[in-house]
Motif scaffolding. Structure first.
Motif, PDB file in Angstrom:
ATOM      1  N   ALA A 192       0.946  -1.305  -0.073  1.00  0.00           N
ATOM      2  CA  ALA A 192      -0.042   0.203  -0.271  1.00  0.00           C
ATOM      3  C   ALA A 192       0.813   1.424   0.090  1.00  0.00           C
ATOM      4  O   ALA A 192       0.664   2.396  -0.711  1.00  0.00           O
ATOM      5  N   PHE A 193       1.851   1.355   0.772  1.00  0.00           N
ATOM      6  CA  PHE A 193       3.124   2.276   0.958  1.00  0.00           C
ATOM      7  C   PHE A 193       3.399   2.897  -0.590  1.00  0.00           C
ATOM      8  O   PHE A 193       3.465   4.077  -0.986  1.00  0.00           O
ATOM      9  N   VAL A 194       3.886   1.717  -1.172  1.00  0.00           N
ATOM     10  CA  VAL A 194       4.480   2.006  -2.595  1.00  0.00           C
ATOM     11  C   VAL A 194       3.467   2.611  -3.708  1.00  0.00           C
ATOM     12  O   VAL A 194       3.674   3.652  -4.279  1.00  0.00           O
ATOM     13  N   LEU A 195       2.403   1.837  -3.490  1.00  0.00           N
ATOM     14  CA  LEU A 195       1.229   2.307  -4.351  1.00  0.00           C
ATOM     15  C   LEU A 195       0.879   3.832  -4.119  1.00  0.00           C
ATOM     16  O   LEU A 195       0.526   4.737  -5.086  1.00  0.00           O
ATOM     17  N   SER A 196       0.727   4.031  -2.968  1.00  0.00           N
ATOM     18  CA  SER A 196       0.389   5.506  -2.526  1.00  0.00           C
ATOM     19  C   SER A 196       1.302   6.387  -2.936  1.00  0.00           C
ATOM     20  O   SER A 196       0.892   7.479  -3.567  1.00  0.00           O
ATOM     21  N   LEU A 197       2.681   5.885  -2.818  1.00  0.00           N
ATOM     22  CA  LEU A 197       3.711   7.016  -3.465  1.00  0.00           C
ATOM     23  C   LEU A 197       3.743   7.354  -4.823  1.00  0.00           C
ATOM     24  O   LEU A 197       3.949   8.502  -5.267  1.00  0.00           O
ATOM     25  N   ASN A 198       3.106   6.412  -5.653  1.00  0.00           N
ATOM     26  CA  ASN A 198       2.774   6.510  -6.907  1.00  0.00           C
ATOM     27  C   ASN A 198       1.712   6.859  -7.562  1.00  0.00           C
ATOM     28  O   ASN A 198       1.668   7.268  -8.603  1.00  0.00           O
ATOM     29  N   GLU A 199       0.893   7.045  -6.661  1.00  0.00           N
ATOM     30  CA  GLU A 199      -0.742   7.315  -7.221  1.00  0.00           C
ATOM     31  C   GLU A 199      -0.705   8.858  -7.653  1.00  0.00           C
ATOM     32  O   GLU A 199      -0.295   9.493  -6.940  1.00  0.00           O
ATOM     33  N   TYR A 200      -1.329   8.964  -8.987  1.00  0.00           N
ATOM     34  CA  TYR A 200      -1.390  10.022  -9.045  1.00  0.00           C
ATOM     35  C   TYR A 200      -3.102  10.756  -9.363  1.00  0.00           C
ATOM     36  O   TYR A 200      -3.161  11.713  -8.602  1.00  0.00           O
ATOM     37  N   ILE A 201      -3.925  10.121  -9.921  1.00  0.00           N
ATOM     38  CA  ILE A 201      -5.058  10.621 -10.175  1.00  0.00           C
ATOM     39  C   ILE A 201      -6.214  11.093  -8.963  1.00  0.00           C
ATOM     40  O   ILE A 201      -6.839  12.219  -8.817  1.00  0.00           O
ATOM     41  N   ILE A 202      -5.947  10.125  -7.850  1.00  0.00           N
ATOM     42  CA  ILE A 202      -6.830  10.467  -6.506  1.00  0.00           C
ATOM     43  C   ILE A 202      -6.077  11.640  -5.921  1.00  0.00           C
ATOM     44  O   ILE A 202      -6.855  12.582  -5.558  1.00  0.00           O
ATOM     45  N   ALA A 203      -4.858  11.529  -5.853  1.00  0.00           N
ATOM     46  CA  ALA A 203      -4.063  12.756  -5.169  1.00  0.00           C
ATOM     47  C   ALA A 203      -4.471  13.897  -5.932  1.00  0.00           C
ATOM     48  O   ALA A 203      -4.779  15.022  -5.161  1.00  0.00           O
ATOM     49  N   TYR A 204      -4.553  13.803  -7.059  1.00  0.00           N
ATOM     50  CA  TYR A 204      -4.560  14.992  -7.926  1.00  0.00           C
ATOM     51  C   TYR A 204      -6.188  15.709  -8.063  1.00  0.00           C
ATOM     52  O   TYR A 204      -6.258  16.909  -7.701  1.00  0.00           O
ATOM     53  N   MET A 205      -7.094  14.778  -7.922  1.00  0.00           N
ATOM     54  CA  MET A 205      -8.447  15.247  -8.135  1.00  0.00           C
ATOM     55  C   MET A 205      -8.829  15.719  -6.354  1.00  0.00           C
ATOM     56  O   MET A 205      -9.594  16.610  -6.417  1.00  0.00           O
ATOM     57  N   VAL A 206      -8.393  15.228  -5.431  1.00  0.00           N
ATOM     58  CA  VAL A 206      -8.713  15.554  -4.242  1.00  0.00           C
ATOM     59  C   VAL A 206      -8.136  16.650  -3.628  1.00  0.00           C
ATOM     60  O   VAL A 206      -8.763  17.484  -2.869  1.00  0.00           O
ATOM     61  N   ALA A 207      -6.975  16.855  -3.937  1.00  0.00           N
ATOM     62  CA  ALA A 207      -5.994  17.925  -3.428  1.00  0.00           C
ATOM     63  C   ALA A 207      -5.147  18.473  -4.204  1.00  0.00           C
ATOM     64  O   ALA A 207      -4.237  19.127  -3.735  1.00  0.00           O
ATOM     65  N   GLY A 208      -5.161  18.192  -5.400  1.00  0.00           N
ATOM     66  CA  GLY A 208      -3.752  18.632  -6.504  1.00  0.00           C
ATOM     67  C   GLY A 208      -3.437  19.933  -6.351  1.00  0.00           C
ATOM     68  O   GLY A 208      -2.316  19.882  -6.825  1.00  0.00           O
ATOM     69  N   PHE A 209      -4.368  21.076  -6.369  1.00  0.00           N
ATOM     70  CA  PHE A 209      -3.811  22.052  -6.333  1.00  0.00           C
ATOM     71  C   PHE A 209      -3.274  22.820  -5.058  1.00  0.00           C
ATOM     72  O   PHE A 209      -2.538  23.618  -5.071  1.00  0.00           O
ATOM     73  N   THR A 210      -3.388  22.159  -4.031  1.00  0.00           N
ATOM     74  CA  THR A 210      -2.944  22.654  -2.561  1.00  0.00           C
ATOM     75  C   THR A 210      -1.852  21.679  -2.198  1.00  0.00           C
ATOM     76  O   THR A 210      -0.930  22.209  -1.437  1.00  0.00           O
ATOM     77  N   VAL A 211      -2.242  20.423  -2.001  1.00  0.00           N
ATOM     78  CA  VAL A 211      -1.265  19.166  -1.600  1.00  0.00           C
ATOM     79  C   VAL A 211      -0.658  18.659  -2.693  1.00  0.00           C
ATOM     80  O   VAL A 211      -0.831  17.689  -3.233  1.00  0.00           O
ATOM     81  N   GLU A 212       0.573  19.107  -3.359  1.00  0.00           N
ATOM     82  CA  GLU A 212       1.347  18.671  -4.423  1.00  0.00           C
ATOM     83  C   GLU A 212       2.159  17.542  -3.888  1.00  0.00           C
ATOM     84  O   GLU A 212       2.950  17.407  -3.056  1.00  0.00           O
ATOM     85  N   THR A 213       1.698  16.214  -4.580  1.00  0.00           N
ATOM     86  CA  THR A 213       2.569  15.010  -4.452  1.00  0.00           C
ATOM     87  C   THR A 213       3.734  14.904  -5.378  1.00  0.00           C
ATOM     88  O   THR A 213       3.398  15.827  -6.259  1.00  0.00           O
ATOM     89  N   LEU A 214       4.448  14.055  -5.194  1.00  0.00           N
ATOM     90  CA  LEU A 214       5.795  13.962  -6.240  1.00  0.00           C
ATOM     91  C   LEU A 214       5.208  13.652  -7.466  1.00  0.00           C
ATOM     92  O   LEU A 214       5.467  14.577  -8.413  1.00  0.00           O
ATOM     93  N   PRO A 215       4.235  12.767  -7.721  1.00  0.00           N
ATOM     94  CA  PRO A 215       3.969  12.442  -9.205  1.00  0.00           C
ATOM     95  C   PRO A 215       3.244  13.583  -9.775  1.00  0.00           C
ATOM     96  O   PRO A 215       3.410  13.898 -10.941  1.00  0.00           O
ATOM     97  N   ILE A 216       2.464  14.338  -9.095  1.00  0.00           N
ATOM     98  CA  ILE A 216       1.461  15.576  -9.360  1.00  0.00           C
ATOM     99  C   ILE A 216       2.833  16.641  -9.769  1.00  0.00           C
ATOM    100  O   ILE A 216       2.837  17.341 -10.998  1.00  0.00           O
TER     101      ILE A 216
END
Lengths: 266, 284
Positions: A192-216
């Motif tokens: 789960a840790f590795v997949l969360s680290l690499n996940e893009y679309i959910i992170a982007y649509m939930v908080a992509g403009f304020t909480v930038e993750t590395l894939p974003i």
């Protein structure tokens, strides 16, 4: 087919899978700010640069925090779910298993849009905790599968023995079931840790403009042209995934975790 | 089973917490999404609650038909290539020693976990003009000038195969590794050559598993969101890209939600079909 031919086939495909990463690893060594292969003026300059520029460090920290918390949440939901479903056959057990497996079986954009509208309605849109909970729910499937596999392997007679010796439910759980499950919980957490680290679309649509993750961050940076830092980040992420899965393979039984029943340790 | 039914090892209340969490954060979002898909679009960017089929009616447009045709044909092609390559790979893999299997599985899992953004970036580098295979072909004298092979349909399908292949192997791995080696052995003893044993014994025995894997890889590549944007041109955008585009950039949440509901129904039907196919044969 001869043995040599089979091995060649397997190796050629593995080489194709690794080819883009080899190119990226080479490109990450470019001295000047350009993408050239073979690299010009090879140096490790951009590796140092990554840890100096806050525009990359902040997303890196976000990604790590989200992955660590989301994976913990996924395990915290999956463990009681797997224990409840174990040895139960009713409708409730079936429905729970279905809900645990569904998010992962569907195209992720569906969950992403569902989460986005949900957090917009409730007011968590754009917050880091929304990303953490969304990832945690989305990734429940992985620890659920590994922990259920661990439960399947538990010898009933061990539990009977503990009971005969006078252990109650809690005692049996603490002294027999839990110790046997820990390796499966750890590998479920790691997946789960590795997949969360690499996940893009959910992170982007939930908080992509304020909480930038590395894939974003990588995707945004791609629009402004290439820099070797992109290659550096890709290399680090690939190495991290390989390290984590390598550790599972080293200390656990990876073929069994992935569903092979015959394979034993040499 | 009979002795344990008196007291199961786990208490009943244990199910409450996961049930509450999954209901609140999985079922409720789906419910809201369903409701939004029939809501009225508000031009200011959000929606007003109402009940209308307008968003679904847009499915009948030429635009939507084209999006579906592109999504389906691109994903079908990629799924077919992936399964054709992955099936022999998995058969060979499952006959290897434990240590070799573990190492190969680590490579596959690492490739599978890799963010689509990284895969897209890596492949576009590999296919680029300055650092890619065009250079290699130029150096070998095959082409006059180094050239870029991306963005293109070829690049997009390569990318989808890259993410689909490890997935296909992992889906095929359990049924293939459970296939009784004695069946193959028996065929060999009776005089079947390697390829004949492969196509005459292994493939028919695992037909259900192969069909199931094909459908699952198809659904998996259907969900790809970044690769069509990184490796393809805008006419290659898939349904996943359009859903996000409508929801985030066109501010048309109801239409995005309706497309999402549609995609979910298609995916659920296909996943159900895949599990039926897998159960029918092979998954003994």
């Amino acid at each position: 087919m001869t043995r040599a031919l089979k091995t060649t086939y397997v190796l050629v495909i593995l080489a194709l899978l690794l080819a883009p990463l080899v190119i990226v690893a080479a490109v990450s060594l470019n001295g000047p700010q350009s993408l050239r292969f073979p690299p010009v003026d090879p140096s490790l300059r951009w590796y140092g640069e990554l840890f100096r520029q806050s525009e990359w460090l902040v997303p890196l920290r976000h990604s790590l925090v989200i992955a660590a918390c989301a994976a913990a949440l996924a395990v915290a939901i999956a463990l009681p779910l797997a224990l409840y479903v174990w040895e139960r056959r009713g409708i409730a057990a079936k429905a729970l298993t279905g809900m645990g497996l569904a998010p992962f079986a569907l195209p992720p954009v569906i969950s992403a849009l569902g989460f986005m509208i949900f957090w917009m309605t409730l007011g968590g849109y754009g917050r880091i905790y929304a990303t953490i909970i969304s990832h945690g729910i989305f990734l429940v499937t992985l620890p659920l599968v590994t922990i259920s596999l661990g439960l399947k392997g538990i010898d009933r007679s061990l539990i009977e023995a503990a009971r005969v010796m006078g252990a109650g439910r809690w005692g049996v759980f603490r002294t027999v079931i839990l110790p046997l499950l820990i390796p499966y919980m750890v590998s479920g957490y790691a997946f789960a840790f590795v997949l969360s680290l690499n996940e893009y679309i959910i992170a982007y649509m939930v908080a992509g403009f304020t909480v930038e993750t590395l894939p974003i961050k990588i995707f945004n940076a791609l629009r402004y042209g290439y820099t070797p830092i992109l290659a550096v980040v890709s290399v680090i992420f690939a190495a991290l995934s390989a390290l984590i899965f390598g550790l599972i393979g080293r200390f656990g039984n990876l073929p069994r975790l992935l569903g092979a029943e015959r394979s034993q340790h040499d | 089973m009979s002795a344990t039914s008196v007291q199961t090892a786990t208490p009943r209340w244990l199910g409450l917490w996961p049930a509450a969490m999954l209901t609140l954060f999985f079922l409720v979002p789906f419910g809201i999404m369903l409701a939004v898909s029939v809501a009225h679009r508000d031009v200011s960017g959000f929606y007003e609650w109402s009940f209308e089929w307008d968003s679904y009616a847009r499915f009948l447009s030429a635009f939507f038909g084209k999006v579906m045709a592109v999504s389906i044909s691109v994903s079908l092609t990629a799924a077919a290539i992936c399964v054709a390559l992955a099936f022999p790979f998995t058969v060979f893999l499952s006959n290897m020693g434990h240590r070799a299997q573990t190492r190969i599985l680590v490579v596959l899992l690492s490739a599978l976990a890799l963010s689509e953004v990284i895969i897209g970036f890596s492949l576009s580098t590999l296919l680029s003009q300055t650092a890619g295979i065009g250079n290699l072909f130029h150096w070998l004298g095959l082409i006059d000038e180094p050239r870029a092979y991306t963005p293109s349909l070829f690049a997009l399908i390569t990318g989808l195969c890259y993410i689909g292949f490890p997935f296909a192997v992992l889906v095929l791995y359990p049924p293939v590794s459970r296939l009784d080696p004695e069946i193959v052995e028996a065929a060999r003893v009776m005089g079947a050559s390697g390829p004949r044993a492969f196509f005459g014994v292994i493939v028919p025995n695992l037909r259900g598993a192969i069909v199931g894997a094909f459908i699952l890889v198809f659904v998996f590549t259907l969900g790809s969101y970044l690769l069509p944007q990184l490796l393809g041109r805008s006419e290659h955008w898939t349904l996943s890209v359009h859903i996000t585009d409508q929801a985030v950039y066109q501010s048309n949440l109801p239409f995005g939600a309706a497309m999402s509901v549609f995609l979910m129904l298609v995916a659920l039907a296909l996943v159900g079909l895949a599990s039926l196919a897998g159960r029918e044969r092979g998954a003994a």
